[in-house]
Design an enzyme around this catalytic site. Sequence first.
Site, PDB file in Angstrom:
ATOM      1  CB  SER A   7      -0.893   0.010   1.241  1.00  0.00           C
ATOM      2  OG  SER A   7      -1.359   1.330   1.448  1.00  0.00           O
ATOM      3  CG  HIS A  32      -4.021  -1.511  -1.424  1.00  0.00           C
ATOM      4  ND1 HIS A  32      -5.159  -2.230  -1.727  1.00  0.00           N
ATOM      5  CD2 HIS A  32      -4.367  -0.709  -0.369  1.00  0.00           C
ATOM      6  CE1 HIS A  32      -6.137  -1.892  -0.882  1.00  0.00           C
ATOM      7  NE2 HIS A  32      -5.682  -0.971  -0.057  1.00  0.00           N
ATOM      8  CG  ASP A  34      -5.041   2.485   1.096  1.00  0.00           C
ATOM      9  OD1 ASP A  34      -6.045   1.746   1.082  1.00  0.00           O
ATOM     10  OD2 ASP A  34      -3.905   2.089   1.394  1.00  0.00           O
ATOM     11  CG  MET A  36      -8.274   7.374   2.733  1.00  0.00           C
ATOM     12  SD  MET A  36      -7.458   7.339   4.331  1.00  0.00           S
ATOM     13  CE  MET A  36      -6.484   5.830   4.173  1.00  0.00           C
ATOM     14  CG  HIS A  65      -9.309   0.337  -0.152  1.00  0.00           C
ATOM     15  ND1 HIS A  65      -8.670   0.147   1.054  1.00  0.00           N
ATOM     16  CD2 HIS A  65     -10.639   0.374   0.135  1.00  0.00           C
ATOM     17  CE1 HIS A  65      -9.567   0.073   2.018  1.00  0.00           C
ATOM     18  NE2 HIS A  65     -10.765   0.227   1.504  1.00  0.00           N
ATOM     19  CG  MET A  67     -11.212   3.461   2.522  1.00  0.00           C
ATOM     20  SD  MET A  67      -9.585   3.445   3.313  1.00  0.00           S
ATOM     21  CE  MET A  67      -8.539   3.497   1.867  1.00  0.00           C
ATOM     22  CG  MET A 136     -11.622  -2.617   5.349  1.00  0.00           C
ATOM     23  SD  MET A 136     -10.120  -2.201   4.444  1.00  0.00           S
ATOM     24  CE  MET A 136      -9.124  -1.415   5.721  1.00  0.00           C
ATOM     25  CG  ASP A 171      -6.202  -2.773   3.270  1.00  0.00           C
ATOM     26  OD1 ASP A 171      -5.085  -2.560   3.768  1.00  0.00           O
ATOM     27  OD2 ASP A 171      -6.875  -1.896   2.682  1.00  0.00           O
TER      28      ASP A 171
HETATM   29  C1  DX5 Z   1      -6.175   1.630   5.817  1.00  0.00           C
HETATM   30  C2  DX5 Z   1      -5.776   1.261   4.402  1.00  0.00           C
HETATM   31  C3  DX5 Z   1      -4.701   0.270   4.317  1.00  0.00           C
HETATM   32  C4  DX5 Z   1      -3.405   0.689   4.969  1.00  0.00           C
HETATM   33  C5  DX5 Z   1      -2.674  -0.527   5.400  1.00  0.00           C
HETATM   34  O1  DX5 Z   1      -7.235   2.507   5.743  1.00  0.00           O
HETATM   35  O2  DX5 Z   1      -6.888   0.768   3.702  1.00  0.00           O
HETATM   36  O3  DX5 Z   1      -4.474  -0.122   2.977  1.00  0.00           O
HETATM   37  O4  DX5 Z   1      -2.577   1.436   4.119  1.00  0.00           O
HETATM   38  O5  DX5 Z   1      -1.550  -0.137   6.117  1.00  0.00           O
HETATM   39  P1  DX5 Z   1      -0.857  -1.158   7.130  1.00  0.00           P
HETATM   40  O6  DX5 Z   1      -0.410  -2.329   6.307  1.00  0.00           O
HETATM   41  O7  DX5 Z   1       0.254  -0.365   7.679  1.00  0.00           O
HETATM   42  O8  DX5 Z   1      -1.900  -1.536   8.144  1.00  0.00           O
HETATM   43 ZN    ZN Z   2      -6.505  -0.123   1.686  1.00  0.00          ZN
END
Ligand code: DX5
Ligand code: ZN
Length: 212
Positions: A7, A32, A34, A36, A65, A67, A136, A171
């Site tokens: 990620s 990956h 993320d 947000m 991903h 969010m 998750m 994840d």
């Molecule tokens: C959290 C994300 C994850 C995050 C994982 O909201 O969706 O993808 O980056 O990070 P680690 O592996 O450090 O938990």
């Molecule tokens: Zn993620």
Amino acid sequence: MVKIAPSLLSADFGRLREEIDEVTAAGADLLHLDVMDGHFVPNLTFGPFIVEAIRKLTDLPLDCHLMIEDPLTYGPQFAKAGADIVTFHVEVEGDPARTFDAIEAAGARAGMVVNPGTDPLALKPWLPRCAMVLVMSVWPGFAGQKFIPEVLEKIPVLKDALGYAGDIEIDGGIAPQTAGAAKAAGANVLVAGSAVFKAKDRAAAIRAIRQA
Ligand code: DX5
Ligand code: ZN
């Protein structure tokens, strides 16, 4: 064989090209990303513009991903920016059928994500449309949180009770210490942020997660 998806949330964005090249050489199977929006989760990251820039830096599949509260509007924009797969949360209010249609029409595969507190049965109507289900194992929003082992119970529900046979991604908090349990439960795509990017030797970190 499990796939490892570093990620980029834990990467150094000031040297993104080098970070991507390093995890590629270290054996990453996909990246990956993320996304947000500051509403669905209390954090903000990046939009399609950055995904378009990342697309030019790598041939690895981009696993986006979302969010965000409005995947119907923005999902297709991430697909057009070059995401190979776009996942959105089952907890979001909206019209999943139209969201799947819109993401696919824009050229990506689509899947759904389930938060730690959500019953996996909520995914039931949408499983036939999911190219991947993302379970998750932390509450979304931040990297570096502690793995929640109870979420693994959702995987046999998805596979055995609901007959889902596609990819299952996990994840949050994945590291060599937690990856083995996730694999044993049936996950085949492991996301890892801190465990890969905070490691000095990324190849060793990816290998340890893969072999856990
Ligand atoms: C959290 C994300 C994850 C995050 C994982 O909201 O969706 O993808 O980056 O990070 P680690 O592996 O450090 O938990
Ligand atoms: Zn993620």
